[in-house]
Structures are given as C-alpha cells and as structure tokens.
Write a protein that holds these residues in place. Structure first.
Motif, PDB file in Angstrom:
ATOM      1  N   PRO A 240       0.804  -1.222   0.000  1.00 40.95           N
ATOM      2  CA  PRO A 240       0.000   0.000   0.000  1.00 40.95           C
ATOM      3  C   PRO A 240       0.843   1.281   0.000  1.00 40.95           C
ATOM      4  O   PRO A 240       0.520   2.241  -0.695  1.00 40.95           O
ATOM      5  CB  PRO A 240      -0.833  -0.108   1.285  1.00 40.95           C
ATOM      6  CG  PRO A 240      -0.913  -1.574   1.546  1.00 40.95           C
ATOM      7  CD  PRO A 240       0.406  -2.122   1.086  1.00 40.95           C
ATOM      8  N   VAL A 241       1.933   1.282   0.741  1.00 43.09           N
ATOM      9  CA  VAL A 241       2.806   2.465   0.780  1.00 43.09           C
ATOM     10  C   VAL A 241       3.490   2.654  -0.574  1.00 43.09           C
ATOM     11  O   VAL A 241       3.598   3.783  -1.077  1.00 43.09           O
ATOM     12  CB  VAL A 241       3.847   2.331   1.920  1.00 43.09           C
ATOM     13  CG1 VAL A 241       4.815   3.504   1.914  1.00 43.09           C
ATOM     14  CG2 VAL A 241       3.165   2.192   3.257  1.00 43.09           C
ATOM     15  N   VAL A 242       3.940   1.573  -1.177  1.00 44.33           N
ATOM     16  CA  VAL A 242       4.601   1.643  -2.486  1.00 44.33           C
ATOM     17  C   VAL A 242       3.625   2.165  -3.536  1.00 44.33           C
ATOM     18  O   VAL A 242       3.949   3.073  -4.313  1.00 44.33           O
ATOM     19  CB  VAL A 242       5.168   0.265  -2.898  1.00 44.33           C
ATOM     20  CG1 VAL A 242       5.658   0.270  -4.333  1.00 44.33           C
ATOM     21  CG2 VAL A 242       6.278  -0.163  -1.947  1.00 44.33           C
ATOM     22  N   ARG A 243       2.410   1.625  -3.566  1.00 40.01           N
ATOM     23  CA  ARG A 243       1.420   2.063  -4.557  1.00 40.01           C
ATOM     24  C   ARG A 243       1.046   3.528  -4.342  1.00 40.01           C
ATOM     25  O   ARG A 243       0.895   4.282  -5.309  1.00 40.01           O
ATOM     26  CB  ARG A 243       0.182   1.168  -4.516  1.00 40.01           C
ATOM     27  CG  ARG A 243       0.477  -0.259  -5.014  1.00 40.01           C
ATOM     28  CD  ARG A 243      -0.783  -1.074  -5.144  1.00 40.01           C
ATOM     29  NE  ARG A 243      -1.652  -0.575  -6.179  1.00 40.01           N
ATOM     30  CZ  ARG A 243      -1.544  -0.846  -7.482  1.00 40.01           C
ATOM     31  NH1 ARG A 243      -0.554  -1.620  -7.896  1.00 40.01           N
ATOM     32  NH2 ARG A 243      -2.394  -0.364  -8.351  1.00 40.01           N
ATOM     33  N   HIS A 244       0.906   3.946  -3.100  1.00 28.30           N
ATOM     34  CA  HIS A 244       0.585   5.340  -2.804  1.00 28.30           C
ATOM     35  C   HIS A 244       1.692   6.271  -3.324  1.00 28.30           C
ATOM     36  O   HIS A 244       1.403   7.289  -3.977  1.00 28.30           O
ATOM     37  CB  HIS A 244       0.412   5.519  -1.291  1.00 28.30           C
ATOM     38  CG  HIS A 244       0.242   6.940  -0.873  1.00 28.30           C
ATOM     39  ND1 HIS A 244      -0.916   7.645  -1.085  1.00 28.30           N
ATOM     40  CD2 HIS A 244       1.110   7.797  -0.269  1.00 28.30           C
ATOM     41  CE1 HIS A 244      -0.767   8.879  -0.626  1.00 28.30           C
ATOM     42  NE2 HIS A 244       0.455   8.990  -0.129  1.00 28.30           N
ATOM     43  N   ALA A 245       2.936   5.930  -3.039  1.00 24.73           N
ATOM     44  CA  ALA A 245       4.054   6.763  -3.480  1.00 24.73           C
ATOM     45  C   ALA A 245       4.114   6.842  -5.003  1.00 24.73           C
ATOM     46  O   ALA A 245       4.329   7.925  -5.577  1.00 24.73           O
ATOM     47  CB  ALA A 245       5.365   6.212  -2.920  1.00 24.73           C
ATOM     48  N   LEU A 246       3.893   5.714  -5.677  1.00 25.48           N
ATOM     49  CA  LEU A 246       3.940   5.717  -7.144  1.00 25.48           C
ATOM     50  C   LEU A 246       2.752   6.469  -7.740  1.00 25.48           C
ATOM     51  O   LEU A 246       2.899   7.189  -8.737  1.00 25.48           O
ATOM     52  CB  LEU A 246       4.018   4.289  -7.680  1.00 25.48           C
ATOM     53  CG  LEU A 246       5.353   3.580  -7.433  1.00 25.48           C
ATOM     54  CD1 LEU A 246       5.286   2.129  -7.902  1.00 25.48           C
ATOM     55  CD2 LEU A 246       6.502   4.301  -8.101  1.00 25.48           C
ATOM     56  N   ASN A 247       1.562   6.327  -7.164  1.00 21.11           N
ATOM     57  CA  ASN A 247       0.403   7.094  -7.655  1.00 21.11           C
ATOM     58  C   ASN A 247       0.657   8.592  -7.539  1.00 21.11           C
ATOM     59  O   ASN A 247       0.346   9.354  -8.467  1.00 21.11           O
ATOM     60  CB  ASN A 247      -0.876   6.714  -6.896  1.00 21.11           C
ATOM     61  CG  ASN A 247      -1.564   5.520  -7.507  1.00 21.11           C
ATOM     62  OD1 ASN A 247      -1.562   5.344  -8.717  1.00 21.11           O
ATOM     63  ND2 ASN A 247      -2.135   4.686  -6.657  1.00 21.11           N
ATOM     64  N   ASN A 248       1.198   9.026  -6.405  1.00 21.17           N
ATOM     65  CA  ASN A 248       1.511  10.447  -6.240  1.00 21.17           C
ATOM     66  C   ASN A 248       2.552  10.907  -7.251  1.00 21.17           C
ATOM     67  O   ASN A 248       2.437  11.988  -7.828  1.00 21.17           O
ATOM     68  CB  ASN A 248       1.993  10.733  -4.820  1.00 21.17           C
ATOM     69  CG  ASN A 248       0.878  10.687  -3.811  1.00 21.17           C
ATOM     70  OD1 ASN A 248      -0.299  10.786  -4.158  1.00 21.17           O
ATOM     71  ND2 ASN A 248       1.240  10.510  -2.550  1.00 21.17           N
ATOM     72  N   LEU A 249       3.561  10.094  -7.480  1.00 18.56           N
ATOM     73  CA  LEU A 249       4.599  10.438  -8.450  1.00 18.56           C
ATOM     74  C   LEU A 249       4.012  10.556  -9.854  1.00 18.56           C
ATOM     75  O   LEU A 249       4.259  11.532 -10.558  1.00 18.56           O
ATOM     76  CB  LEU A 249       5.704   9.376  -8.437  1.00 18.56           C
ATOM     77  CG  LEU A 249       6.777   9.537  -9.516  1.00 18.56           C
ATOM     78  CD1 LEU A 249       7.664  10.722  -9.216  1.00 18.56           C
ATOM     79  CD2 LEU A 249       7.592   8.267  -9.642  1.00 18.56           C
ATOM     80  N   PHE A 250       3.229   9.567 -10.268  1.00 13.18           N
ATOM     81  CA  PHE A 250       2.669   9.583 -11.618  1.00 13.18           C
ATOM     82  C   PHE A 250       1.721  10.759 -11.811  1.00 13.18           C
ATOM     83  O   PHE A 250       1.726  11.398 -12.856  1.00 13.18           O
ATOM     84  CB  PHE A 250       1.949   8.263 -11.924  1.00 13.18           C
ATOM     85  CG  PHE A 250       2.864   7.063 -11.942  1.00 13.18           C
ATOM     86  CD1 PHE A 250       4.189   7.168 -12.292  1.00 13.18           C
ATOM     87  CD2 PHE A 250       2.373   5.817 -11.596  1.00 13.18           C
ATOM     88  CE1 PHE A 250       5.029   6.069 -12.301  1.00 13.18           C
ATOM     89  CE2 PHE A 250       3.198   4.707 -11.605  1.00 13.18           C
ATOM     90  CZ  PHE A 250       4.520   4.829 -11.961  1.00 13.18           C
ATOM     91  N   SER A 251       0.916  11.059 -10.822  1.00 13.16           N
ATOM     92  CA  SER A 251      -0.027  12.182 -10.933  1.00 13.16           C
ATOM     93  C   SER A 251       0.701  13.511 -11.090  1.00 13.16           C
ATOM     94  O   SER A 251       0.244  14.394 -11.815  1.00 13.16           O
ATOM     95  CB  SER A 251      -0.926  12.247  -9.698  1.00 13.16           C
ATOM     96  OG  SER A 251      -1.734  11.110  -9.634  1.00 13.16           O
ATOM     97  N   ALA A 252       1.831  13.659 -10.429  1.00 10.32           N
ATOM     98  CA  ALA A 252       2.561  14.923 -10.463  1.00 10.32           C
ATOM     99  C   ALA A 252       3.463  15.067 -11.680  1.00 10.32           C
ATOM    100  O   ALA A 252       3.756  16.187 -12.096  1.00 10.32           O
ATOM    101  CB  ALA A 252       3.404  15.050  -9.198  1.00 10.32           C
ATOM    102  N   GLN A 253       3.876  13.984 -12.299  1.00 12.32           N
ATOM    103  CA  GLN A 253       4.898  14.052 -13.336  1.00 12.32           C
ATOM    104  C   GLN A 253       4.409  13.778 -14.754  1.00 12.32           C
ATOM    105  O   GLN A 253       5.174  13.905 -15.687  1.00 12.32           O
ATOM    106  CB  GLN A 253       6.014  13.038 -13.030  1.00 12.32           C
ATOM    107  CG  GLN A 253       6.682  13.227 -11.712  1.00 12.32           C
ATOM    108  CD  GLN A 253       7.487  14.503 -11.643  1.00 12.32           C
ATOM    109  OE1 GLN A 253       8.070  14.929 -12.623  1.00 12.32           O
ATOM    110  NE2 GLN A 253       7.502  15.124 -10.478  1.00 12.32           N
ATOM    111  N   LEU A 254       3.188  13.430 -14.957  1.00 10.88           N
ATOM    112  CA  LEU A 254       2.769  12.967 -16.275  1.00 10.88           C
ATOM    113  C   LEU A 254       2.811  14.038 -17.353  1.00 10.88           C
ATOM    114  O   LEU A 254       2.973  13.728 -18.523  1.00 10.88           O
ATOM    115  CB  LEU A 254       1.386  12.332 -16.200  1.00 10.88           C
ATOM    116  CG  LEU A 254       1.441  10.942 -15.571  1.00 10.88           C
ATOM    117  CD1 LEU A 254       0.054  10.370 -15.429  1.00 10.88           C
ATOM    118  CD2 LEU A 254       2.308  10.016 -16.379  1.00 10.88           C
TER     119      LEU A 254
END
Length: 164
Positions: free
Chosen positions: A105-119
């Motif tokens: 859950p922590v890994v998925r949360h961090a990656l979702n935040n990264l993808f949302s900010a960088q796309l």
C-alpha cells in the motif's frame, strides 16, 4: 715403486669420487633451492589471492508484478488525460521483494503520487517515459529505505504503458 703408483691411483680415484659427490651435492642443493624458491613464491601469490575478498556472486534477477495496473488521470491542455501502466520491479534481493509485498500500500501510494505529479513531463519530453521510470525506481527505493533501512531494487520496469 709399485706401491707409489698404487697409492697415487687410489688418491686420484678418491679425489674423483669427492669431486663427483661435491658436484652432485651442488646440483641437488641448487635444484632444491630453486624448487623451494619457486614453490614459496607461488605460495605467496596463493596466499595473497586467498586473503583478498572474493567478488560477490551476483544473484539471479527476480521480478515482482505490482498488480493491478496503475491508472492515473490528469488534466493536459484543457482535456482530461489518462495513463495506465503495468509495473514490475527487478531485484536480486529476495528480502527486498518480500518487503515490497508487505508494504505494497505504501509503495502504490508513493507511485500514484509520483505519476499524478509528473505525467505532463511525459508529453513534453521525448525521453519522459524513461525519466518517469527512473523517478519511480528512486521512489520505491526511498520507501524501502524508510521501511527496511536500505534500498533493494535495481529497476522499475513498465511492462505496459498506455496514455490517452
């Protein structure tokens, strides 16, 4: 006079024998010294090689699929855009992969935040997907450092990447 000749030949024969023994001792001593030098110099090299740490054996790569696929929406040029990515992580450390599974859950949360900010960068830069992959690798390693105290993955891999 016969006695003088017989003692002379005995002395000459014994001198030959002493001379042959001396040469044999020199040859054997020189051979022994050469063998000792050769074996001891080879032994020093063997000791030096054994005292140096051996190169670590590289473990085979292991992969962990982060499923389900990541789906992120974001605005771009006034339109709603979507990104879907199937992601796997590669590691040679089974404990790191187990930690990723445990802290998913922590890994998925961090990656979702990264993808949302960088796309937006993915659209503007031809190498954007590769940059995003490298950022995702750093993000997962940061999560591992927080959770287990060390990074543990080599790469995040996009096995499928769709943007619309």
């Amino acid at each position: 006079m016969a006695d003088d000749n017989s003692t002379g030949s005995k002395n000459g024969g014994s001198m030959k024998l002493v001379f042959i023994i001396a040469i044999a001792l020199l040859v054997l001593g020189g051979g022994g010294a050469g063998a000792w030098f050769f074996l001891m110099s080879g032994n020093d090299a063997g000791q030096a090689a054994s005292s140096e740490p051996a190169a670590p054996v590289q473990q085979p790569a292991q992969y962990l699929q982060l499923s389900p696929a990541f789906v992120v929406n974001f605005p771009h040029q006034g339109r709603q855009r979507f990104m879907q990515a199937d992601i796997s992580v590669m590691s040679r450390d089974a404990q790191a992969l187990a930690a990723i599974s445990q802290h998913m859950p922590v890994v998925r949360h961090a990656l979702n935040n990264l993808f949302s900010a960088q796309l937006v960068l993915v659209f503007e830069n031809p190498a954007g997907i590769e940059n995003l992959r490298q950022l995702a690798t750093e993000e997962v390693n940061q999560v591992l450092e927080r959770e287990i105290g060390r990074p543990g993955i080599e790469e995040v891999l996009f096995t499928s990447f769709v943007m619309q």
